[in-house]
Write an enzyme that holds these catalytic residues in place. Structure first.
Site, short mmCIF file in Angstrom:
data_model
loop_
_atom_site.label_atom_id
_atom_site.label_comp_id
_atom_site.label_asym_id
_atom_site.label_seq_id
_atom_site.Cartn_x
_atom_site.Cartn_y
_atom_site.Cartn_z
N ALA A 1 -47.50 -60.19 -13.13
CA ALA A 1 -46.19 -59.93 -13.72
C ALA A 1 -45.02 -60.50 -12.90
O ALA A 1 -43.95 -60.76 -13.44
CB ALA A 1 -46.01 -58.43 -13.92
N PHE B 1 -44.86 -54.19 -13.27
CA PHE B 1 -45.37 -52.83 -13.44
C PHE B 1 -45.03 -51.91 -12.27
O PHE B 1 -44.73 -50.75 -12.47
CB PHE B 1 -46.90 -52.87 -13.61
CG PHE B 1 -47.31 -53.57 -14.87
CD1 PHE B 1 -47.46 -52.85 -16.05
CD2 PHE B 1 -47.49 -54.94 -14.89
CE1 PHE B 1 -47.80 -53.50 -17.22
CE2 PHE B 1 -47.84 -55.60 -16.06
CZ PHE B 1 -47.99 -54.88 -17.23
N HIS C 1 -56.05 -60.04 -19.64
CA HIS C 1 -55.65 -58.76 -20.23
C HIS C 1 -55.14 -58.92 -21.65
O HIS C 1 -54.43 -58.05 -22.17
CB HIS C 1 -54.62 -58.07 -19.33
CG HIS C 1 -55.19 -57.63 -18.01
ND1 HIS C 1 -54.43 -57.27 -16.92
CD2 HIS C 1 -56.49 -57.47 -17.63
CE1 HIS C 1 -55.24 -56.93 -15.91
NE2 HIS C 1 -56.49 -57.05 -16.31
N CYS D 1 -57.63 -55.68 -35.59
CA CYS D 1 -58.38 -54.50 -36.01
C CYS D 1 -59.57 -54.35 -35.07
O CYS D 1 -60.34 -55.29 -34.88
CB CYS D 1 -58.86 -54.65 -37.44
SG CYS D 1 -60.01 -53.33 -37.93
N ILE E 1 -40.88 -66.18 -6.03
CA ILE E 1 -41.82 -67.15 -6.63
C ILE E 1 -41.11 -68.40 -7.15
O ILE E 1 -41.55 -69.52 -6.89
CB ILE E 1 -42.59 -66.46 -7.79
CG1 ILE E 1 -43.56 -65.43 -7.21
CG2 ILE E 1 -43.32 -67.49 -8.65
CD1 ILE E 1 -44.02 -64.40 -8.22
P1 OAD Z 1 -47.52 -55.58 -10.51
O1 OAD Z 1 -46.23 -55.04 -11.03
O2 OAD Z 1 -48.55 -54.63 -10.04
O3 OAD Z 1 -47.22 -56.57 -9.30
C1 OAD Z 1 -46.25 -57.57 -9.42
C2 OAD Z 1 -45.97 -58.13 -8.04
O4 OAD Z 1 -45.05 -59.20 -8.18
C3 OAD Z 1 -45.36 -57.11 -7.09
O5 OAD Z 1 -46.18 -56.96 -5.95
C4 OAD Z 1 -43.98 -57.72 -6.72
O6 OAD Z 1 -43.74 -57.66 -5.32
C5 OAD Z 1 -44.13 -59.16 -7.11
N1 OAD Z 1 -42.90 -59.80 -7.62
C6 OAD Z 1 -42.11 -59.41 -8.65
N2 OAD Z 1 -41.12 -60.30 -8.86
C7 OAD Z 1 -41.27 -61.28 -7.92
C8 OAD Z 1 -40.55 -62.48 -7.59
N3 OAD Z 1 -39.50 -62.89 -8.30
N4 OAD Z 1 -41.00 -63.22 -6.55
C9 OAD Z 1 -42.09 -62.82 -5.82
N5 OAD Z 1 -42.80 -61.71 -6.09
C10 OAD Z 1 -42.40 -60.94 -7.13
O7 OAD Z 1 -48.09 -56.57 -11.65
P2 OAD Z 1 -49.57 -57.14 -11.81
O8 OAD Z 1 -50.23 -57.35 -10.49
O9 OAD Z 1 -49.47 -58.28 -12.73
O10 OAD Z 1 -52.71 -54.42 -16.64
O11 OAD Z 1 -50.28 -55.93 -12.54
C11 OAD Z 1 -51.63 -56.01 -12.83
C12 OAD Z 1 -51.96 -55.24 -14.07
O12 OAD Z 1 -51.50 -53.90 -13.97
C13 OAD Z 1 -51.26 -55.75 -15.32
O13 OAD Z 1 -51.89 -56.88 -15.90
C14 OAD Z 1 -51.35 -54.56 -16.22
C15 OAD Z 1 -50.95 -53.49 -15.25
O14 OAD Z 1 -51.40 -52.24 -15.54
C16 OAD Z 1 -53.01 -53.81 -17.80
O15 OAD Z 1 -52.15 -53.39 -18.55
C17 OAD Z 1 -54.47 -53.70 -18.09
ZN ZN Z 2 -60.37 -54.05 -40.10
#
Ligand code: OAD
Ligand code: ZN
Length: 247
Positions: free
Chosen positions: A22, A33, A119, A127, A236
């Site tokens: 994210a 998240f 994901h 459905c 990033i």
């Molecule tokens: P997280 O929100 O857990 O982590 C995002 C990371 O991006 C954090 O560690 C921030 O420090 C970093 N971050 C945010 N903006 C940034 C920027 N501009 N530059 C550098 N770093 C930055 O998100 P994910 O790891 O993607 O799953 O989360 C994993 C999964 O948890 C998601 O796919 C979702 C969620 O629950 C499901 O829904 C199944």
């Molecule tokens: Zn159906």
């Protein structure tokens, strides 16, 4: 510096794989998240079993989803997405593995065949019984006009956003494609993920064990920092823009 080290690693690699979370989309207005202030911290996620079992849970899931869509809608790819799209276009990056459901890698011009969505995808619904695709405008119209969750127009089955919830099986083909990409790369770039959600977070480990260099670009620490060859705790968009190879 870190940027110079990253440039050298990008230049030396034959097959680079990006693994995004994210954090690559926050500059596009899509919240992550686990950063402070994230709307996702307010509610416990609705798990798959609960979604299946309870019409009330389904209504709540759709309410939240459409509220988030009102934030997402109109989001455009950011500098991180664009830098990766350039590496793909240059033939240096065979694939992007993403945990994101926002469709922004596609929007940046990466061919969908080179994107693995671990994901799922939040831009349509399916459905769960017969697999029929449902468009969100239609699902939303029915959601807003009823106090029962929308069901399948063909079989009356449970309709769900085409994303993976906690407790739901991972998409099998995506997992296999991610594994193949991971095993075939010599540089694995983690970009904007806290690396706390499994099994997604096992791919960087697999890459490293298989001999690839591992780079983590993330503002906050991750549990895999100690096994990485390079960790860049910075923005990033800035990092990828500065490290991008010309042309
Ligand atoms: P997280 O929100 O857990 O982590 C995002 C990371 O991006 C954090 O560690 C921030 O420090 C970093 N971050 C945010 N903006 C940034 C920027 N501009 N530059 C550098 N770093 C930055 O998100 P994910 O790891 O993607 O799953 O989360 C994993 C999964 O948890 C998601 O796919 C979702 C969620 O629950 C499901 O829904 C199944
Ligand atoms: Zn159906």
């Amino acid at each position: 510096t870190d940027i110079l080290a990253l440039q050298r690693m990008l230049a030396a690699a034959d097959a680079i794989v990006a693994f995004t979370g994210a954090g690559i989309s926050t500059e596009c207005g899509v919240p992550d998240f686990r950063s402070p202030g994230s709307p996702w911290l307010k509610n416990q996620p609705i798990e798959f079993g609960e979604f299946l079992a309870s019409p009330t849970a389904r209504m709540e899931a759709w309410r939240r989803k459409f509220a988030m869509d009102d934030i997402y809608s109109g989001a455009q790819p950011g500098r991180g997405h664009q830098a990766l799209a350039r590496l793909v276009a240059q033939g240096r990056m065979p694939g992007v593995i993403t945990q994101n459901i926002d469709g922004l890698h596609q929007a940046s011009g990466v061919p969908s065949g080179q994107i693995v969505e671990l994901h799922g995808n939040g831009t349509y619904a399916t459905c769960l019984d017969c697999g029929l695709r449902h468009e969100l405008v239609e699902v939303r119209r029915r959601f807003e006009g009823s106090n029962q969750p929308p069901s399948c127009v063909s079989c009356d089955g449970v309709v769900k956003s085409a994303t993976i919830s906690f407790g739901q099986a991972m998409p099998e083909r995506a997992m296999l494609k991610a594994q193949a990409l991971t095993l075939a790369c010599d540089l694995f770039l983690v970009i904007g993920s806290s690396l706390v959600v499994q099994p997604a977070a096992s791919f960087p480990v697999l890459a490293r064990r298989n001999g690839a260099k591992l780079v983590i670009i993330n503002r906050d620490e991750t549990p895999l920092d100690t096994m990485a060859d390079l960790v860049v705790n910075d923005d990033i968009g800035d990092v990828l823009t500065r490290a991008s190879l010309p042309g």
